[in-house]
Design a protein around this motif. Structure first.
Motif, PDB file in Angstrom:
ATOM      1  N   UNK A  92      -3.905  -9.061  10.354  1.00  0.00           N
ATOM      2  CA  UNK A  92      -4.014  -8.568   8.880  1.00  0.00           C
ATOM      3  C   UNK A  92      -3.242  -7.011   8.765  1.00  0.00           C
ATOM      4  N   UNK A  93      -2.759  -6.829   7.722  1.00  0.00           N
ATOM      5  CA  UNK A  93      -2.017  -5.468   7.475  1.00  0.00           C
ATOM      6  C   UNK A  93      -3.130  -4.563   7.269  1.00  0.00           C
ATOM      7  N   UNK A  94      -3.012  -3.378   7.980  1.00  0.00           N
ATOM      8  CA  UNK A  94      -4.092  -2.254   7.545  1.00  0.00           C
ATOM      9  C   UNK A  94      -3.698  -1.435   6.440  1.00  0.00           C
ATOM     10  N   UNK A  95      -4.587  -1.344   5.618  1.00  0.00           N
ATOM     11  CA  UNK A  95      -4.251  -0.607   4.083  1.00  0.00           C
ATOM     12  C   UNK A  95      -4.132   0.833   4.546  1.00  0.00           C
ATOM     13  N   UNK A  96      -3.131   1.503   3.877  1.00  0.00           N
ATOM     14  CA  UNK A  96      -2.861   2.784   4.401  1.00  0.00           C
ATOM     15  C   UNK A  96      -3.223   3.755   3.259  1.00  0.00           C
ATOM     16  N   UNK A  97      -3.374   5.298   3.666  1.00  0.00           N
ATOM     17  CA  UNK A  97      -3.782   6.091   2.575  1.00  0.00           C
ATOM     18  C   UNK A  97      -2.673   6.379   1.591  1.00  0.00           C
ATOM     19  N   UNK A  98      -1.426   6.139   2.034  1.00  0.00           N
ATOM     20  CA  UNK A  98      -0.143   6.121   1.070  1.00  0.00           C
ATOM     21  C   UNK A  98      -0.248   5.189  -0.356  1.00  0.00           C
ATOM     22  N   UNK A  99      -0.934   4.353   0.005  1.00  0.00           N
ATOM     23  CA  UNK A  99      -1.080   3.277  -1.065  1.00  0.00           C
ATOM     24  C   UNK A  99      -2.091   3.593  -2.137  1.00  0.00           C
ATOM     25  N   UNK A 100      -3.053   4.551  -1.740  1.00  0.00           N
ATOM     26  CA  UNK A 100      -4.000   5.180  -2.502  1.00  0.00           C
ATOM     27  C   UNK A 100      -3.238   5.918  -3.885  1.00  0.00           C
ATOM     28  N   UNK A 101      -2.055   6.457  -3.728  1.00  0.00           N
ATOM     29  CA  UNK A 101      -1.365   7.024  -4.842  1.00  0.00           C
ATOM     30  C   UNK A 101      -0.928   5.742  -5.985  1.00  0.00           C
ATOM     31  N   UNK A 102      -0.610   4.534  -5.541  1.00  0.00           N
ATOM     32  CA  UNK A 102      -0.511   3.808  -6.651  1.00  0.00           C
ATOM     33  C   UNK A 102      -1.841   3.074  -6.993  1.00  0.00           C
ATOM     34  N   UNK A 103      -2.748   3.205  -6.276  1.00  0.00           N
ATOM     35  CA  UNK A 103      -4.353   2.705  -6.747  1.00  0.00           C
ATOM     36  C   UNK A 103      -4.589   3.758  -8.069  1.00  0.00           C
ATOM     37  N   UNK A 104      -4.295   5.062  -7.762  1.00  0.00           N
ATOM     38  CA  UNK A 104      -4.761   6.003  -8.640  1.00  0.00           C
ATOM     39  C   UNK A 104      -3.913   5.873 -10.058  1.00  0.00           C
ATOM     40  N   UNK A 105      -2.470   5.688  -9.689  1.00  0.00           N
ATOM     41  CA  UNK A 105      -1.989   5.342 -11.149  1.00  0.00           C
ATOM     42  C   UNK A 105      -2.537   4.238 -11.818  1.00  0.00           C
ATOM     43  N   UNK A 106      -2.740   3.082 -11.075  1.00  0.00           N
ATOM     44  CA  UNK A 106      -3.285   1.913 -11.726  1.00  0.00           C
ATOM     45  C   UNK A 106      -4.573   2.260 -12.413  1.00  0.00           C
ATOM     46  N   UNK A 107      -5.497   2.882 -11.779  1.00  0.00           N
ATOM     47  CA  UNK A 107      -6.852   3.095 -12.351  1.00  0.00           C
ATOM     48  C   UNK A 107      -6.620   4.287 -13.587  1.00  0.00           C
ATOM     49  N   UNK A 108      -5.552   4.821 -13.747  1.00  0.00           N
ATOM     50  CA  UNK A 108      -5.429   5.806 -14.802  1.00  0.00           C
ATOM     51  C   UNK A 108      -4.755   5.130 -16.159  1.00  0.00           C
ATOM     52  N   UNK A 109      -4.416   3.878 -16.019  1.00  0.00           N
ATOM     53  CA  UNK A 109      -3.744   3.318 -17.135  1.00  0.00           C
ATOM     54  C   UNK A 109      -4.839   2.612 -18.306  1.00  0.00           C
TER      55      UNK A 109
END
Length: 278
Positions: A88-105
């Motif tokens: 399985x692909x290991x989640x990266x810290x870089x993707x947390x920027x996308x998560x933060x954007x999604x949480x803010x919507x």
């Protein structure tokens, strides 16, 4: 200097020689894993008699560039921690920027959220925890990834669907019904040179997105155009080199407005967001 700190110093030197990117951090995290303690409490710990052999074995394996997350069995991602391992692909810290954007919507309390190419379920799990009233759907086509996603999403209301996001006519029942689509798809251009932790241990199926890295991204923008409600939102992660191409993928139809290229926490081009036209 305590015996444990001396062992960590030696481990960090070994990992640095092996080319590990963050040798001291990894040496401390491996020590904390063996001790069963938080990294911040290492200075207070006196290792038991079994520690040295177990620690040295893990350090030797990390020096062979086996990912740290495979050795400890978990990976942090935003507010959650996921089980990960071979296949399985290991989640990266870089993707947390996308998560933060999604949480803010601003989304309805009962929003429908789809996480495409979910892998370990990282985005789906974080969004399901944060938006407890939402219907979260996680989609992937890889059996190994889906097994990890099922374990990670257990105890949530998230739905898991085994499907290829590039297949025609996927999930027509979602047409015009989705509030948010997020995706961290395979996007690395074929033939790119990668660190050993990635090239030798992340599944190629989760990494490579065709000659230009856009094969899956283009499929996702087409899906999002069909699935999203008027005003619905989409965010897709991309390779450092394909931000402009991802913007173009959204712009090929009149379905999207507010197409925006965004950067990760390190300032690198990382994902593009768009809104379904009203």
């Amino acid at each position: 200097m305590t015996r444990l700190s001396q062992m960590i110093d030696a481990a960090a030197a070994t990992l640095a020689t092996a080319g590990v990117a963050a040798p001291r951090t990894d040496a401390e995290l491996l020590a904390a894993h063996v001790c069963g303690a938080d990294r911040g409490r290492l200075a207070l710990i006196e290792p038991d008699t079994d520690f040295a052999a177990r620690y040295q074995d893990l350090v030797a394996r990390r020096a062979r560039r086996i990912p740290l997350q495979h050795l400890v069995g978990t990976a942090p991602f935003g507010p959650v921690e996921l089980e990960v391992g071979p296949g399985v692909f290991i989640p990266r810290p870089e993707t947390e920027a996308l998560l933060e954007w999604a949480m803010a919507q601003s989304l309805p309390a009962d929003a429908v959220i789809v996480d495409l190419c979910t892998g370990s379920g990282a985005l789906a799990l974080a969004l399901a925890r944060i938006r407890s009233g939402a219907r979260v759907i996680a989609v992937d086509d890889d059996p190994a990834a889906l097994e990890y996603a099922r374990r990670n999403l257990a105890g949530t209301s998230a739905e898991i669907i085994a499907a290829d996001v590039t297949g025609p006519g996927l999930l027509p029942e979602l047409d015009g019904a989705v509030d948010l689509v997020v995706a961290n798809p395979p996007y690395i251009p074929d033939g790119a040179e990668l660190e050993p932790e990635v090239a030798d241990h992340d599944p190629a199926h989760a990494l490579f997105g065709g000659p230009d890295g856009m094969r899956v991204i283009d499929a996702i923008t087409r899906l999002a155009a069909r699935w999203l409600r008027d005003g619905g939102l989409c965010a897709i992660e991309h390779d450092d080199t394909t931000s402009a191409r991802t913007v173009e993928s959204f712009a090929r139809t009149t379905a999207f407005t507010d197409i925006t290229a965004r950067r990760d926490l390190a300032g690198r081009p990382r994902f593009v967001t768009a809104r379904r036209a009203m």
